[in-house]
Structure formats: C-alpha cells, structure tokens
Design an enzyme around this catalytic site. Structure first.
Site, short mmCIF file in Angstrom:
data_model
loop_
_atom_site.label_atom_id
_atom_site.label_comp_id
_atom_site.label_asym_id
_atom_site.label_seq_id
_atom_site.Cartn_x
_atom_site.Cartn_y
_atom_site.Cartn_z
N TYR A 26 -0.39 -19.93 -3.34
CA TYR A 26 0.39 -18.75 -2.63
C TYR A 26 -0.47 -17.80 -1.98
O TYR A 26 -0.27 -17.38 -0.86
CB TYR A 26 1.26 -17.86 -3.87
CG TYR A 26 1.73 -16.64 -3.22
CD1 TYR A 26 2.92 -16.56 -2.58
CD2 TYR A 26 1.02 -15.38 -3.41
CE1 TYR A 26 3.44 -15.65 -2.00
CE2 TYR A 26 1.54 -14.24 -2.97
CZ TYR A 26 2.83 -14.33 -2.30
OH TYR A 26 3.37 -12.91 -1.70
N GLU A 27 -1.76 -17.75 -2.39
CA GLU A 27 -2.76 -17.02 -1.88
C GLU A 27 -3.59 -17.59 -0.79
O GLU A 27 -4.67 -17.19 -0.41
CB GLU A 27 -3.67 -16.34 -2.94
CG GLU A 27 -2.93 -15.42 -3.90
CD GLU A 27 -3.88 -15.01 -4.90
OE1 GLU A 27 -5.03 -15.19 -5.13
OE2 GLU A 27 -3.46 -13.72 -5.40
N GLU A 90 -6.46 -9.68 -13.82
CA GLU A 90 -7.25 -10.21 -13.02
C GLU A 90 -6.08 -11.10 -11.92
O GLU A 90 -6.20 -11.48 -10.90
CB GLU A 90 -7.91 -11.46 -13.43
CG GLU A 90 -8.67 -12.58 -12.76
CD GLU A 90 -9.67 -12.00 -11.85
OE1 GLU A 90 -10.00 -12.75 -11.05
OE2 GLU A 90 -10.38 -11.17 -12.34
N VAL A 94 4.53 -14.27 -10.79
CA VAL A 94 5.79 -14.86 -11.00
C VAL A 94 6.32 -15.94 -10.28
O VAL A 94 6.05 -15.75 -8.93
CB VAL A 94 6.87 -13.77 -11.20
CG1 VAL A 94 8.28 -13.94 -11.51
CG2 VAL A 94 6.33 -12.61 -12.03
N GLY A 102 12.73 -8.47 -12.16
CA GLY A 102 12.29 -7.45 -12.91
C GLY A 102 11.14 -7.83 -14.08
O GLY A 102 10.37 -7.04 -14.63
N GLY A 104 7.82 -9.28 -13.42
CA GLY A 104 6.60 -8.61 -13.12
C GLY A 104 6.32 -7.26 -13.52
O GLY A 104 5.60 -6.80 -13.92
N ASN A 131 -1.10 -8.98 1.23
CA ASN A 131 0.10 -9.13 0.58
C ASN A 131 1.07 -7.99 0.31
O ASN A 131 1.23 -7.31 -0.68
CB ASN A 131 -0.24 -9.70 -0.91
CG ASN A 131 0.88 -10.33 -1.87
OD1 ASN A 131 2.02 -10.07 -1.53
ND2 ASN A 131 0.47 -10.78 -2.90
N TYR A 138 3.36 -2.57 -6.22
CA TYR A 138 2.40 -1.83 -7.23
C TYR A 138 2.61 -0.42 -6.89
O TYR A 138 2.52 0.46 -7.74
CB TYR A 138 0.92 -2.32 -7.02
CG TYR A 138 0.62 -3.86 -7.34
CD1 TYR A 138 1.05 -4.19 -8.55
CD2 TYR A 138 -0.04 -4.64 -6.75
CE1 TYR A 138 0.86 -5.47 -8.94
CE2 TYR A 138 -0.47 -5.87 -7.04
CZ TYR A 138 0.08 -6.30 -8.42
OH TYR A 138 -0.07 -7.58 -8.61
N GLU A 147 -8.79 2.91 -1.28
CA GLU A 147 -9.08 2.85 0.01
C GLU A 147 -10.63 2.83 0.02
O GLU A 147 -11.27 2.25 1.03
CB GLU A 147 -8.39 3.69 1.22
CG GLU A 147 -7.02 3.38 0.92
CD GLU A 147 -6.41 1.97 1.42
OE1 GLU A 147 -7.07 1.48 2.27
OE2 GLU A 147 -5.30 1.92 1.04
#
Length: 167
Positions: A26-27, A90, A94, A102, A104, A131, A138, A147
């Site tokens: 996914y990443e 880390e 899901v 719900g 996550g 992402n 979040y 930032e």
C-alpha cells in the site's frame, strides 16, 4: 459482525507478517520490506521484546469464525522535556475490505487508552505526506501534524559508516 482488539500472541506472527507486507504494498515500499515470522516473533516475544502489537479481529457471531483485519505495531519512546515515556505507533493497517467500519478509529482509541493507563506523556506517529486519507483520519481524531519536525534516518551503508567512524 463483531470487532475485537486483542494483544498479539506468538501464533499470530504469520498473520502480522502478512499484514506488514500488505501495508508495504500500500505504501509502495514492498521492496524495502524484510519482515519475517522469526524476526517478528523475536521482537514481540523474545527475551528482550522491543515492540508490542494488537490485532483487530472481525468475528462472525453466527459461526464464531474470526478473521484478522487490522493491526497496530507500537513501542515506547521517551520525552526528555516531559521526562516520561511515550507510546509511539509505528504502523496501523486495516485491510482494504474492512475499511470504513470504524476499526482504525477503535484501535487508535485503544492505544490512546493504553497510553493513559501507562502514564505516557504522548502518543505519536508519522504519516506519509501523500496519504491524504490517513491524514484526514488522524486530524478527525484530534491529532495535530507537526509541520516543524522532520524525520532523520541513518540506514544501510550510511549507518555502517557512522557506526565505524571514530569521532
């Protein structure tokens, strides 16, 4: 379907490894993923465990069938200024077929509760800048993106060179 969060057990290491590879895909980092069942088992359950893991399970209440659909891997860091340990997430993942239910959010609340129970001063994690779905998720939880901080990393040859240098 019911959903239950449980601490990982040694017999869960293969499932955790599989989900780590799903997360890496996914990443877009699958080529960097070196996870193995043995390494996971050693770091979670060996003589000096450094990580903790919870798994989210969907449970079919009619049949009792359980399916792992999420995991969160975390460890403890330390804040010099607070002079307290913190909970560092880390990875949270899901599986795609279980998203938007719900799970996550429930895992994040579970980890926040864990941090409070253990008197942690912070609950922190990173998110990839591309992402946006995760960033939105979040922020809805109340997290603030930091930032002004950047992650620094030594790995591979740079790590070896830094470790071999006599300064």
């Amino acid at each position: 379907m019911a959903f239950e969060i449980r601490n990982a057990r040694p017999e869960d290491c293969e499932v955790i490894r599989d989900m780590i590879f799903e997360l890496a895909r996914y990443e877009r980092l699958e080529s960097a993923c070196k996870a193995s069942r043995g390494k996971i088992e050693r770091e979670l359950f060996g003589p000096n465990p450094v990580i903790r893991c919870v798994l989210g399970w969907e449970i079919d209440e009619a049949t009792g069938r359980e399916e792992p659909v999420a995991f969160a891997l975390y460890f403890f860091n330390f804040s010099t200024f607070l002079t307290k340990r913190g909970l560092y997430l880390e990875d949270l993942f899901v599986r795609p077929q279980a998203r938007r239910r719900g799970y996550g959010r429930r895992i994040m609340h579970h980890l926040a509760k864990t941090a409070l129970e253990l008197d942690c001063g912070r609950f922190e994690w990173t998110v990839l800048d591309w992402n946006q779905p995760a960033i939105d998720f979040y922020e809805k939880l109340g997290a603030r993106l930091q930032e002004d901080w950047r992650i620094c990393r030594l790995e591979g040859e740079a790590l070896r060179a830094a470790g071999l240098t006599n300064a």
